[in-house]
Design a protein around this motif. Structure first.
Motif, PDB file in Angstrom:
ATOM      1  N   ILE A  49       0.789  -1.182   0.012  1.00 26.74           N
ATOM      2  CA  ILE A  49       0.054  -0.048   0.103  1.00 26.74           C
ATOM      3  C   ILE A  49       0.926   1.071  -0.065  1.00 26.74           C
ATOM      4  O   ILE A  49       0.348   2.295  -0.733  1.00 26.74           O
ATOM      5  CB  ILE A  49      -1.062   0.075   1.162  1.00 26.74           C
ATOM      6  CG1 ILE A  49      -0.418  -0.110   2.506  1.00 26.74           C
ATOM      7  CG2 ILE A  49      -1.899  -1.074   1.062  1.00 26.74           C
ATOM      8  CD1 ILE A  49      -1.438  -0.018   3.809  1.00 26.74           C
ATOM      9  N   THR A  50       2.130   1.151   0.708  1.00 23.26           N
ATOM     10  CA  THR A  50       2.991   2.395   0.486  1.00 23.26           C
ATOM     11  C   THR A  50       3.453   2.845  -0.638  1.00 23.26           C
ATOM     12  O   THR A  50       3.667   3.636  -1.150  1.00 23.26           O
ATOM     13  CB  THR A  50       3.921   2.215   1.611  1.00 23.26           C
ATOM     14  OG1 THR A  50       4.677   1.135   1.588  1.00 23.26           O
ATOM     15  CG2 THR A  50       3.428   2.281   3.162  1.00 23.26           C
ATOM     16  N   HIS A  51       3.732   1.446  -1.374  1.00 23.15           N
ATOM     17  CA  HIS A  51       4.335   1.599  -2.723  1.00 23.15           C
ATOM     18  C   HIS A  51       3.243   2.197  -3.610  1.00 23.15           C
ATOM     19  O   HIS A  51       3.497   2.965  -4.594  1.00 23.15           O
ATOM     20  CB  HIS A  51       4.805   0.276  -3.344  1.00 23.15           C
ATOM     21  CG  HIS A  51       5.424   0.222  -4.484  1.00 23.15           C
ATOM     22  ND1 HIS A  51       4.770  -0.019  -5.805  1.00 23.15           N
ATOM     23  CD2 HIS A  51       6.894   0.360  -4.987  1.00 23.15           C
ATOM     24  CE1 HIS A  51       5.475   0.180  -6.772  1.00 23.15           C
ATOM     25  NE2 HIS A  51       6.730   0.366  -6.334  1.00 23.15           N
ATOM     26  N   PHE A  52       2.033   1.774  -3.549  1.00 28.17           N
ATOM     27  CA  PHE A  52       1.156   2.204  -4.354  1.00 28.17           C
ATOM     28  C   PHE A  52       0.868   3.735  -4.139  1.00 28.17           C
ATOM     29  O   PHE A  52       0.682   4.652  -4.987  1.00 28.17           O
ATOM     30  CB  PHE A  52      -0.341   1.562  -4.108  1.00 28.17           C
ATOM     31  CG  PHE A  52      -1.370   1.873  -5.422  1.00 28.17           C
ATOM     32  CD1 PHE A  52      -1.453   1.014  -6.625  1.00 28.17           C
ATOM     33  CD2 PHE A  52      -2.248   2.795  -4.928  1.00 28.17           C
ATOM     34  CE1 PHE A  52      -2.560   1.491  -7.341  1.00 28.17           C
ATOM     35  CE2 PHE A  52      -3.217   3.145  -6.101  1.00 28.17           C
ATOM     36  CZ  PHE A  52      -3.351   2.578  -7.109  1.00 28.17           C
ATOM     37  N   ALA A  53       0.590   4.104  -2.833  1.00 19.06           N
ATOM     38  CA  ALA A  53       0.491   5.463  -2.458  1.00 19.06           C
ATOM     39  C   ALA A  53       1.732   6.523  -3.181  1.00 19.06           C
ATOM     40  O   ALA A  53       1.068   7.300  -3.668  1.00 19.06           O
ATOM     41  CB  ALA A  53       0.541   5.717  -1.033  1.00 19.06           C
ATOM     42  N   HIS A 142      -3.636  -2.193  -5.449  1.00 18.71           N
ATOM     43  CA  HIS A 142      -2.443  -1.926  -4.595  1.00 18.71           C
ATOM     44  C   HIS A 142      -1.750  -3.352  -4.492  1.00 18.71           C
ATOM     45  O   HIS A 142      -0.649  -3.342  -4.135  1.00 18.71           O
ATOM     46  CB  HIS A 142      -2.632  -0.982  -3.589  1.00 18.71           C
ATOM     47  CG  HIS A 142      -3.733  -1.643  -2.431  1.00 18.71           C
ATOM     48  ND1 HIS A 142      -3.687  -2.838  -1.740  1.00 18.71           N
ATOM     49  CD2 HIS A 142      -4.757  -1.172  -1.899  1.00 18.71           C
ATOM     50  CE1 HIS A 142      -4.459  -3.098  -0.838  1.00 18.71           C
ATOM     51  NE2 HIS A 142      -5.543  -2.125  -1.080  1.00 18.71           N
ATOM     52  N   GLY A 143      -2.560  -4.475  -4.545  1.00 17.25           N
ATOM     53  CA  GLY A 143      -2.065  -5.780  -4.259  1.00 17.25           C
ATOM     54  C   GLY A 143      -1.596  -6.263  -2.919  1.00 17.25           C
ATOM     55  O   GLY A 143      -1.159  -7.093  -2.655  1.00 17.25           O
ATOM     56  N   GLY A 144      -2.002  -5.195  -1.730  1.00 17.74           N
ATOM     57  CA  GLY A 144      -1.573  -5.639  -0.428  1.00 17.74           C
ATOM     58  C   GLY A 144      -2.733  -6.595   0.130  1.00 17.74           C
ATOM     59  O   GLY A 144      -3.858  -6.077   0.211  1.00 17.74           O
TER      60      GLY A 144
END
Length: 198
Positions: A49-53, A142-144
């Motif tokens: 989620i941090t990568h997607f953000a 997001h994949g998480g």
């Protein structure tokens, strides 16, 4: 939430609207991640989620669910169908317009600030998603993976699904969401009813 706080939203939507207003007053401008009390995250979830953000292609995104047996094997089996649907959603989110549901929802506060949570429907997350898509925002994946627990009894499972079905019906007949979104909800509703008897 203070008892004196009033808005059009009911139940969980009332709480979400209260917090949205707090974030607005504080000038918050980041991302918001939604989980329920029976959910928990892993390192993979946080990393995704941090990568997607930071690098994602949308301001409104979803991810897969991992279900653990909460006590009822039939409820866990029913939720395994949701897990399969979440995996398929990965493909649909590439189109940028697939519905996003409450568990494992990630959004930029800009979206939440604009839409708000003043919905009377039982499934406030579904209604929120419909309004987001109607405003022209695209969805992402997001994949998480979010870990969650199936209902602890078959009775709780039935209550949960009954609330969801009523909420989807309310969404289908509500204003503020597009026709395509209503058709997708009708598909979800019919699929859920049919799978309940298999």
């Amino acid at each position: 939430v203070p008892e004196e706080f009033q808005c059009a939203g009911k139940y969980k939507a009332r709480s979400l609207e209260f917090v949205r207003r707090v974030r607005t007053d504080e000038g918050y401008a980041g991302w918001v991640y939604f989980i329920d009390e029976e959910n928990w995250v892993t390192g993979q979830t946080v990393k995704a989620i941090t990568h997607f953000a930071a690098y994602g292609n949308a301001k409104f995104a979803s991810g897969p669910l991992g279900f653990n047996n909460g006590g009822s094997h039939l409820a866990w089996l029913g939720d395994s169908l949701r897990r399969a649907e979440a995996r398929i959603s990965h493909l649909e989110h590439h189109f940028g317009w697939w519905p996003v549901h409450g568990d494992n929802m990630l959004l930029n506060f800009e979206v939440e600030k604009e839409i708000g949570w003043e919905f009377k429907e039982l499934t406030e997350d579904v209604q929120f998603s419909g309004h987001v898509l109607r405003k022209g925002y695209r969805t992402g994946w997001h994949g998480g993976e979010l870990q969650t627990m199936s209902p602890t009894s078959l009775a709780d499972f039935i209550k949960q699904r009954r609330r969801w079905f009523r909420g989807m019906l309310q969404c289908i007949f509500s204003k503020g969401v597009g026709v395509r979104f209503k058709l997708i909800q009708a598909y979800f509703l019919l699929s859920g009813i049919i799978m309940a008897f298999i």
